[in-house]
Design an enzyme around this catalytic site. Structure first.
Site, mmCIF file in Angstrom:
data_model
loop_
_atom_site.group_PDB
_atom_site.id
_atom_site.type_symbol
_atom_site.label_atom_id
_atom_site.label_comp_id
_atom_site.label_asym_id
_atom_site.label_seq_id
_atom_site.Cartn_x
_atom_site.Cartn_y
_atom_site.Cartn_z
ATOM 1 C CG ASN A 10 -2.025 -0.889 1.274
ATOM 2 O OD1 ASN A 10 -2.460 -1.357 0.223
ATOM 3 N ND2 ASN A 10 -2.524 -1.204 2.455
ATOM 4 C CG ASP A 12 0.579 3.197 4.636
ATOM 5 O OD1 ASP A 12 -0.209 2.541 3.920
ATOM 6 O OD2 ASP A 12 1.184 2.702 5.608
ATOM 7 N N GLY A 38 1.206 -1.185 3.924
ATOM 8 C CA GLY A 38 0.522 -2.448 3.603
ATOM 9 C C GLY A 38 1.035 -3.474 4.594
ATOM 10 C CE LYS A 39 -3.724 -4.598 8.633
ATOM 11 N NZ LYS A 39 -3.201 -3.468 9.412
ATOM 12 N N GLY A 40 1.313 -6.551 4.301
ATOM 13 C CA GLY A 40 2.228 -7.483 3.629
ATOM 14 C C GLY A 40 3.620 -6.898 3.517
ATOM 15 N N GLY A 212 -0.988 -4.543 22.455
ATOM 16 C CA GLY A 212 -0.443 -3.188 22.543
ATOM 17 C C GLY A 212 0.364 -2.999 23.816
ATOM 18 N N GLY A 215 1.067 -5.818 26.445
ATOM 19 C CA GLY A 215 1.985 -6.941 26.244
ATOM 20 C C GLY A 215 1.477 -7.924 25.204
ATOM 21 C CG ASP A 242 2.025 -4.808 9.865
ATOM 22 O OD1 ASP A 242 1.181 -5.701 10.070
ATOM 23 O OD2 ASP A 242 1.744 -3.721 9.321
HETATM 24 O O1 RIB Z 1 -0.590 -2.394 9.753
HETATM 25 C C1 RIB Z 1 -0.364 -1.131 9.220
HETATM 26 C C2 RIB Z 1 -0.742 -1.109 7.768
HETATM 27 O O2 RIB Z 1 -2.133 -1.333 7.645
HETATM 28 C C3 RIB Z 1 -0.493 0.208 7.066
HETATM 29 O O3 RIB Z 1 0.791 0.293 6.521
HETATM 30 C C4 RIB Z 1 -1.632 0.281 6.050
HETATM 31 O O4 RIB Z 1 -1.194 0.244 4.724
HETATM 32 C C5 RIB Z 1 -2.546 -0.887 6.371
HETATM 33 O O5 RIB Z 1 -2.351 -1.948 5.526
#
Ligand code: RIB
Length: 300
Positions: A10, A12, A38-40, A212, A215, A242
């Protein structure tokens, strides 16, 4: 290659705000910054910065070249990233004065993955692990193909969607969830109850539950671990989960003990929240090890 991450990429758009915009309100933001996310993508960066050899698979549009450039710069193989006719996925992210975020996603290219191509990518990859999140289409055939090829599968079911429960989740080896995802999959809200429910539903799987500042927890058939969060100055929590996922899996997939993986991941996430952005805030392994040593912990 150690791991194939089939996941979202993504752009952002991060807006600094006093508070999250409310229904019917028009709110001026203090700034707009563009980050890679993007989470990936974030999880591939975290895995690579933690020292794993990673191949990222997914789709971008013609406007997404800076995403693959960043992955390559971190040493991630992008041979399985396809450019399609859809625009690159993006996220509209508000970060408030306390560093908390809320995220609106547009899937774009992330949701135009051809399922036959995805199966082929998994068959052509030589990774022992497949990592997935829930920001792309085609998860069911990916999970089934990876299982047929005896790959181990890690799944971060984020974001929560109504389709999640219809996936073949019994084939997952390791779940990585936050409290919202944990509750969506188990119907329970307290950490211990979420872990118990996961073990009832998926007895062969391990589960990592991040809470968060509360913990994080690990559970499998043999072990339970609780890892408190390391205290830090919170600037932006985007991508913290992530970072935790990538660092945890980097150790876990190499057979490092869950307790050590959790401690390293917690330190990496605490460093990530102390600077802005998602992908850009994920620390390198040396910095994480240095911070652990400074607190008297041995580094992996
Ligand atoms: O986990 C954070 C991510 O979630 C961001 O980078 C955003 O693109 C969404 O995918």
């Amino acid at each position: 290659m150690d791991i194939l991450n089939f996941g979202s990429l993504n752009l952002d758009l991060v807006y600094a705000v006093d508070h999250f915009v409310r229904a019917g309100e028009t709110l001026s933001s203090d700034s707009l910054t563009y980050f890679c996310g993007g989470k990936g993508l974030n999880q591939s960066l975290a895995l690579a910065r933690a020292g794993l050899t990673v191949s990222h698979a997914g789709c971008i549009g013609a406007d997404g070249k800076r995403l693959t450039a960043l992955l390559r710069q971190a040493g991630v193989d992008t041979a399985f990233v396809q450019t399609v006719s859809q625009p690159t996925g993006h996220a509209i992210i508000q970060v408030d004065r306390t560093g908390q975020n809320c995220i609106l996603l547009f899937g774009g290219a992330n949701r135009s993955i051809d399922e036959d191509w995805a199966r082929q990518v998994i068959c052509d990859s030589d990774g022992g692990w497949l990592l997935l999140q829930n920001e792309i289409n085609g998860l069911q055939p990916m999970i089934e193909t990876a299982h047929d090829r005896n790959m181990r599968i890690a799944f971060n079911p984020s974001p929560v969607t109504p389709e999640l429960r219809s996936l073949p989740l019994q084939l997952i080896d390791c779940f990585l969830v936050n409290e919202i995802e944990g509750e969506a999959l188990t119907g329970k809200s307290q950490p211990e109850a979420i872990l118990n429910a996961f073990q009832m539903l998926y007895p062969a799987a391990a589960v990592v539950l991040t809470c968060g500042s509360g913990g994080a927890y690990f559970a499998d058939a043999q072990t339970r671990v609780y890892q408190p969060a390391f205290e830090t100055r919170v600037v932006d929590t985007t991508g913290a989960g992530d970072t935790f996922t990538g660092y945890f899996l980097a150790g876990y997939s190499r057979g490092v003990s869950p307790a050590v993986c959790m401690r390293t991941a917690a330190m990496a996430a605490s460093i990530a929240v102390s600077s802005p952005g998602a992908g850009d805030s994920i620390p390198r392994q040396e910095r994480v090890e240095q911070a652990l040593r400074a607190m008297g912990h041995s580094a992996v």
